[in-house]
Design an enzyme around this catalytic site. Structure first.
Site, short mmCIF file in Angstrom:
data_model
loop_
_atom_site.label_atom_id
_atom_site.label_comp_id
_atom_site.label_asym_id
_atom_site.label_seq_id
_atom_site.Cartn_x
_atom_site.Cartn_y
_atom_site.Cartn_z
N ASP A 39 0.77 -1.24 0.00
CA ASP A 39 0.00 0.00 0.00
C ASP A 39 0.81 1.30 0.00
O ASP A 39 1.80 1.42 0.72
CB ASP A 39 -0.86 0.10 1.27
CG ASP A 39 -1.57 -1.16 1.63
OD1 ASP A 39 -1.55 -2.12 0.84
OD2 ASP A 39 -2.13 -1.22 2.74
N GLN A 55 4.22 0.52 2.24
CA GLN A 55 4.41 -0.71 2.99
C GLN A 55 5.58 -1.46 2.37
O GLN A 55 5.59 -1.72 1.15
CB GLN A 55 3.12 -1.56 2.95
CG GLN A 55 2.00 -0.98 3.77
CD GLN A 55 2.25 -1.15 5.27
OE1 GLN A 55 1.98 -2.20 5.82
NE2 GLN A 55 2.76 -0.12 5.92
N PHE A 98 2.04 -1.03 10.02
CA PHE A 98 1.09 -1.16 8.92
C PHE A 98 0.70 0.22 8.38
O PHE A 98 1.17 1.24 8.84
CB PHE A 98 -0.14 -1.94 9.39
CG PHE A 98 0.02 -3.45 9.34
CD1 PHE A 98 1.27 -4.04 9.27
CD2 PHE A 98 -1.10 -4.28 9.37
CE1 PHE A 98 1.43 -5.44 9.21
CE2 PHE A 98 -0.97 -5.67 9.32
CZ PHE A 98 0.29 -6.25 9.24
N SER A 99 -0.25 0.20 7.44
CA SER A 99 -0.57 1.41 6.68
C SER A 99 -1.07 2.57 7.53
O SER A 99 -1.62 2.37 8.61
CB SER A 99 -1.61 1.08 5.61
OG SER A 99 -0.99 0.35 4.60
N ASP A 168 -5.07 1.13 9.53
CA ASP A 168 -4.93 2.01 8.37
C ASP A 168 -5.52 3.41 8.59
O ASP A 168 -6.38 3.86 7.81
CB ASP A 168 -5.54 1.35 7.11
CG ASP A 168 -5.08 -0.08 6.92
OD1 ASP A 168 -3.98 -0.42 7.39
OD2 ASP A 168 -5.83 -0.88 6.30
N GLU A 223 -10.43 -2.23 4.45
CA GLU A 223 -9.08 -1.74 4.69
C GLU A 223 -8.87 -0.37 4.05
O GLU A 223 -9.58 0.02 3.13
CB GLU A 223 -8.06 -2.73 4.10
CG GLU A 223 -8.18 -4.15 4.66
CD GLU A 223 -7.02 -5.05 4.24
OE1 GLU A 223 -6.39 -5.62 5.14
OE2 GLU A 223 -6.75 -5.19 3.04
#
Ligand code: FRU
Length: 496
Positions: A39, A55, A98-99, A168, A223
């Site tokens: 991402d 990512q 993570f994002s 996210d 997501e």
């Protein structure tokens, strides 16, 4: 203080990144410095330049403990690589950073907001991830994680929310100085929902409301959300997991979802009116947008899909690309997207052919190449109304990527069956298009060494696909069943 884990990633990318020759990468689509990318993260302006994080697992061509890679650009097309920004190096994010998003603070620093993942055993003794939201602040190069992390965790969830799927954050700052973040989550019916949070200082956050939820209609976990006003409407983007096929609008698996509606922050909140896919091709996921200083809303997506990641050449030193950044607008209740206008600065050698009669297969002088920005306009001619029209690109004796229009069905099909992918996964995607008021269909096709992106009728639909066709395959031809008239305008894209 820079952690050992981050220093190791920076040393690794310095040592091995420069070994990848430019010709083995796309010419203008973002790829990781080395290793794996998924991402886009933190796509935003900082100090007058566009920053893009991603990512990142530098150590292999597969997903692994997530770092944040980093680049910046003055024009969305040419990118300068910067050292990795974040590494999974604390107890709250040791299984991955993570994002997330980024925002410029009033004091001139840049704040990153991301999901920290840690592994724990659940009641069955199995490992499961716990996801919380964390921040790091820096100068556009180096970032310090906040000592009070995480800033949002299970206790900040609404009733029924999941601490396992809570990720996210996309952060932005309103004109009154208030920060907001939208975050993906899973509701008690086990399908996705988007949560809105608010903060006065980007450190202390409070839950505001649920903006929208799948209700098991549009996939499971939602997501990578994004939420912004555009042309008088409000747009909520998200990428759902485990979708099921719905006509030609949504395909099964990981998809993209654009909800267009109205937003009344004091009253009902977000009320959706229109639902559509974001990209109708094979490879697109987890897009994120920014608001450019000149007012444009620009989106970039991971030009890949979780369901297609197995289909790569045997040994890759980089894996994963971003789409071309796209300018967004809303027209007639639909999301339109076109490549950023900055791409046009790199157009050279215009070749134009007008009113070409296509009946059978046609090749045209000067129409070929693999770094191409080409617009093809098709219209009916004579009595033998064409039943189908095909554009072949990245073609040689063995290879062929085909864009096929069927006016009777109103479908466009993108077919990369013969585009060099060594795996038997899905290689075609069809979607609905409609001719313009004058009966024409207009296709803008952007080719890079490893991709094709198609924009229909000034951006009413977009479709992207990764290809691995060898670079010598650069023929382009046109073919009609019946007769059609066609205009072609083609530019070479040159990046010296
Ligand atoms: C989407 C996603 C995000 C997550 C990240 C992990 O592609 O699954 O939800 O933050 O990738 O790399």
């Amino acid at each position: 203080m820079r952690s050992e884990t981050l220093q190791k990633a920076r040393d690794f990318e310095n040592q091995y990144g420069p070994h990848i020759p430019d010709e083995e990468r796309p010419a203008f689509h973002v790829t990781p410095t080395i290793g794996w990318m998924n991402d886009p993260n933190g796509f935003s302006f900082y100090n007058g330049e566009c920053h893009l994080f991603y990512q990142y697992h530098p150590y292999s061509d597969e997903w692994g403990p997530m770092h944040w890679g980093h680049l910046k650009s003055k024009d969305f097309i040419r990118w300068e690589r910067l050292p990795a920004a974040l590494a999974p190096d604390t107890d709250y994010d040791g299984s991955g950073c993570f994002s997330g998003g980024a925002v410029e603070l009033p004091d001139g620093r840049q704040l990153l907001m991301y999901t920290g993942v840690r592994r724990e055993r659940n009641a069955d003794g199995f490992f499961q991830d716990v996801q919380t939201q964390c921040i790091a602040v820096g100068d556009g190069l180096d970032y310090e994680k906040y000592e009070g992390n995480p800033v949002l965790d299970a206790k900040d969830l609404p009733e029924g929310g999941s601490a396992v799927d809570f990720r996210d954050p996309k952060i932005w700052r309103e004109e009154d100085g208030t920060y907001y973040a939208v975050i993906g989550n899973r509701a008690s019916d086990s399908s996705g929902m988007i949560l809105l949070y608010r903060s006065g200082d980007a450190v202390n956050w409070e839950f505001v409301r649920v903006l929208d939820a799948s209700g098991n209609q549009y996939g499971k976990m939602w997501e990578c959300p994004d939420f912004f006003p555009l042309d008088g409407s409000q747009v909520l983007l998200t990428s759902p997991q485990e979708m099921v096929t719905v006509g030609l609008e949504f395909h099964a698996g990981h998809g993209t979802l654009c909800l267009i509606g109205d937003y009344d922050p004091q009253g009902k909140g977000f009320v959706r009116k229109q639902v559509q896919a974001i990209d109708y091709g094979l490879d697109f996921y987890a897009p994120q947008t920014l608001l450019a200083p000149d007012g444009r809303r620009i989106m970039i997506g991971w030009m890949q899909n979780w369901n297609t990641i197995g289909a790569k050449p045997d040994y890759c030193r980089w894996f994963g690309q971003m789409s071309v950044p796209r300018e967004l607008s809303i027209r007639d209740g639909r999301l339109f997207q076109m490549p950023v206008r900055e791409l046009e600065k790199y157009r050279r050698q215009r070749i134009s052919h007008r009113n070409i009669l296509v009946c059978g297969e046609v090749n045209l002088p000067g129409i070929c190449g693999r770094l191409v920005d080409m617009t093809v306009t098709i219209r009916p001619a004579g009595h033998d109304f064409y039943r189908w029209f095909r554009i072949h690109v990245a073609k040689d004796g063995e290879h062929d990527t085909i864009i096929r229009y069927r006016p009777d069905q109103g479908t466009l099909k993108l077919d990369r069956t013969r585009s060099g992918l060594p795996y038997d996964i899905v290689h075609t995607r069809s979607f609905l298009v409609r001719p313009l008021a004058n009966g024409e269909l207009k296709l803008r096709i952007i080719l890079d060494r490893f991709s094709v992106e198609v924009f229909v009728n000034d951006g009413e639909e977009a479709a992207s696909a990764v290809i691995y066709t060898r670079k010598e395959a650069e023929a382009i031809s046109f073919e009609a069943g019946g007769t059609a008239l066609m205009d072609v305008e083609k530019y070479e894209l040159v990046f010296e």
